[in-house]
Design a protein around this motif. Structure first.
Motif, PDB file in Angstrom:
ATOM      1  N   HIS A   8       0.825  -1.199   0.000  1.00 59.52           N
ATOM      2  CA  HIS A   8       0.000   0.000   0.000  1.00 59.52           C
ATOM      3  C   HIS A   8       0.866   1.259   0.000  1.00 59.52           C
ATOM      4  O   HIS A   8       0.563   2.248  -0.699  1.00 59.52           O
ATOM      5  CB  HIS A   8      -0.947  -0.011   1.224  1.00 59.52           C
ATOM      6  CG  HIS A   8      -1.909   1.124   1.236  1.00 59.52           C
ATOM      7  ND1 HIS A   8      -1.606   2.362   1.824  1.00 59.52           N
ATOM      8  CD2 HIS A   8      -3.171   1.254   0.741  1.00 59.52           C
ATOM      9  CE1 HIS A   8      -2.616   3.165   1.676  1.00 59.52           C
ATOM     10  NE2 HIS A   8      -3.614   2.520   1.029  1.00 59.52           N
ATOM     11  N   CYS A   9       1.925   1.214   0.756  1.00 61.80           N
ATOM     12  CA  CYS A   9       2.828   2.372   0.784  1.00 61.80           C
ATOM     13  C   CYS A   9       3.546   2.563  -0.561  1.00 61.80           C
ATOM     14  O   CYS A   9       3.753   3.705  -1.007  1.00 61.80           O
ATOM     15  CB  CYS A   9       3.852   2.197   1.905  1.00 61.80           C
ATOM     16  SG  CYS A   9       3.136   2.193   3.566  1.00 61.80           S
ATOM     17  N   HIS A  12       0.663   3.607  -3.425  1.00 54.64           N
ATOM     18  CA  HIS A  12       0.032   4.921  -3.304  1.00 54.64           C
ATOM     19  C   HIS A  12       1.011   5.978  -2.800  1.00 54.64           C
ATOM     20  O   HIS A  12       0.602   7.146  -2.694  1.00 54.64           O
ATOM     21  CB  HIS A  12      -1.160   4.841  -2.336  1.00 54.64           C
ATOM     22  CG  HIS A  12      -2.205   3.881  -2.807  1.00 54.64           C
ATOM     23  ND1 HIS A  12      -3.092   4.175  -3.817  1.00 54.64           N
ATOM     24  CD2 HIS A  12      -2.516   2.616  -2.391  1.00 54.64           C
ATOM     25  CE1 HIS A  12      -3.899   3.153  -4.020  1.00 54.64           C
ATOM     26  NE2 HIS A  12      -3.572   2.185  -3.159  1.00 54.64           N
ATOM     27  N   GLY A  13       2.206   5.595  -2.522  1.00 58.65           N
ATOM     28  CA  GLY A  13       3.208   6.559  -2.068  1.00 58.65           C
ATOM     29  C   GLY A  13       4.285   6.747  -3.135  1.00 58.65           C
ATOM     30  O   GLY A  13       4.007   6.984  -4.318  1.00 58.65           O
ATOM     31  N   HIS A  14       5.531   6.618  -2.709  1.00 61.31           N
ATOM     32  CA  HIS A  14       6.660   6.815  -3.623  1.00 61.31           C
ATOM     33  C   HIS A  14       7.510   5.560  -3.647  1.00 61.31           C
ATOM     34  O   HIS A  14       7.813   4.975  -2.599  1.00 61.31           O
ATOM     35  CB  HIS A  14       7.510   8.009  -3.175  1.00 61.31           C
ATOM     36  CG  HIS A  14       8.771   8.165  -3.975  1.00 61.31           C
ATOM     37  ND1 HIS A  14       8.767   8.620  -5.284  1.00 61.31           N
ATOM     38  CD2 HIS A  14      10.072   7.900  -3.655  1.00 61.31           C
ATOM     39  CE1 HIS A  14      10.006   8.651  -5.728  1.00 61.31           C
ATOM     40  NE2 HIS A  14      10.823   8.210  -4.746  1.00 61.31           N
ATOM     41  N   CYS A  15       7.917   5.151  -4.866  1.00 60.38           N
ATOM     42  CA  CYS A  15       8.830   4.011  -5.055  1.00 60.38           C
ATOM     43  C   CYS A  15       9.870   4.416  -6.102  1.00 60.38           C
ATOM     44  O   CYS A  15       9.525   4.823  -7.217  1.00 60.38           O
ATOM     45  CB  CYS A  15       8.073   2.757  -5.500  1.00 60.38           C
ATOM     46  SG  CYS A  15       9.183   1.329  -5.739  1.00 60.38           S
TER      47      CYS A  15
END
Length: 274
Positions: A8-9, A12-15
């Motif tokens: 989820h991180c 929907h976040g940054h990778c």
């Protein structure tokens, strides 16, 4: 941390491994088995994961388990795969016997693709190919300019040399040049000698070769009825042959003369050789 929370991180976040393009979302992580950014293929959000990597033409099977997640330096376990494709499949089945079948199938697909591109690489290495080299434009322009100037200078030098040789051949300098190259001077001399050899000459005929002396001494053919026979003819031929042989040696030849005498008693005329 749970795998779902990690995913989820990431999603929907940054990778830092995520690459979004028009055709889809891809993953640049070297341990990703498919290269696609999704839940089943992400090596970060799955505590139990496996993939295949290439190191200098050698394939290795990498496996990650949850029991080693607290040891980052020992997180991945690798197994060397044989070069034979069938034996490599057997090793994969042996180490991934109780793993999810979807993941095992993706690993086998990756092994197949990697084997195919390794075969293509070998064929390209054996094949003779042209190597493209980049040349700066400035260097190319300078080389062209230098070549053009050198060609013009060579034409001028050749014209000057030909003109000087022509003047020397005509005798314009009257042998007053002392520092003239010896090789060029010898070439001019050879050319003059060849011209003299092939010049037209007129010579007078050789009287000995033409046989004019014999024609002058010969006073006619006597009548056979007056005593001139075939034996006298043979004797005359022998004398002429001897005379020609002596003339070739260089000695002065003796003239052969014939005289007709008439016997007073019989009234028969005879030829005598002197």
């Amino acid at each position: 941390m749970s795998d779902d929370v990690v995913w989820h991180c990431i999603r929907h976040g940054h990778c830092s491994f995520m690459a979004k393009i028009e055709t889809g979302i891809f993953c640049r992580n070297p341990y990703n088995v498919t290269g696609i950014c999704n839940r089943s293929s992400c090596p970060l959000s799955n505590s139990r994961y496996a993939t295949i990597r290439d190191h200098d033409g050698i394939f290795y099977l990498y496996m990650k388990t949850a029991e080693r997640s607290h040891l980052p330096n020992k997180l991945w376990e690798r197994v060397k795969l044989p070069r034979n494709y069938e034996k490599a499949i057997e090793v994969i089945n042996k180490h991934l016997e109780f793993w999810p079948q979807l993941l095992v199938h993706k690993i086998k697909q990756r092994l197949t693709k990697m084997t195919q591109y390794r075969i293509r690489m070998r064929k390209l290495q054996l094949k003779v190919r042209e190597k493209l080299m980049t040349v700066p434009r400035k260097k190319t322009r300078i080389d062209d300019t230098q070549a053009r100037k050198a060609e013009q200078a060579a034409k001028i030098d050749n014209c000057i040399q030909s003109e000087l040789l022509e003047r020397l051949k005509k005798g314009c300098y009257n042998n007053e040049i002392y520092n003239y190259p010896f090789n060029d001077f010898s070439d001019i001399v050879k050319l003059e000698q060849e011209d003299e050899e092939y010049a037209t000459q007129y010579v007078e005929p050789n009287e000995n070769e033409m046989g004019l002396d014999d024609m002058e001494d010969f006073k006619g053919i006597p009548n056979s009825e007056c005593g001139y026979t075939d034996a006298d003819d043979d004797l005359l031929d022998e004398e002429v042959a001897k005379k020609q042989k002596r003339s070739k040696i260089g000695k002065r030849s003796t003239k052969v003369t014939s005289e007709l005498e008439q016997d007073e008693d019989t009234g028969v005329r005879q030829m005598t050789l002197v």
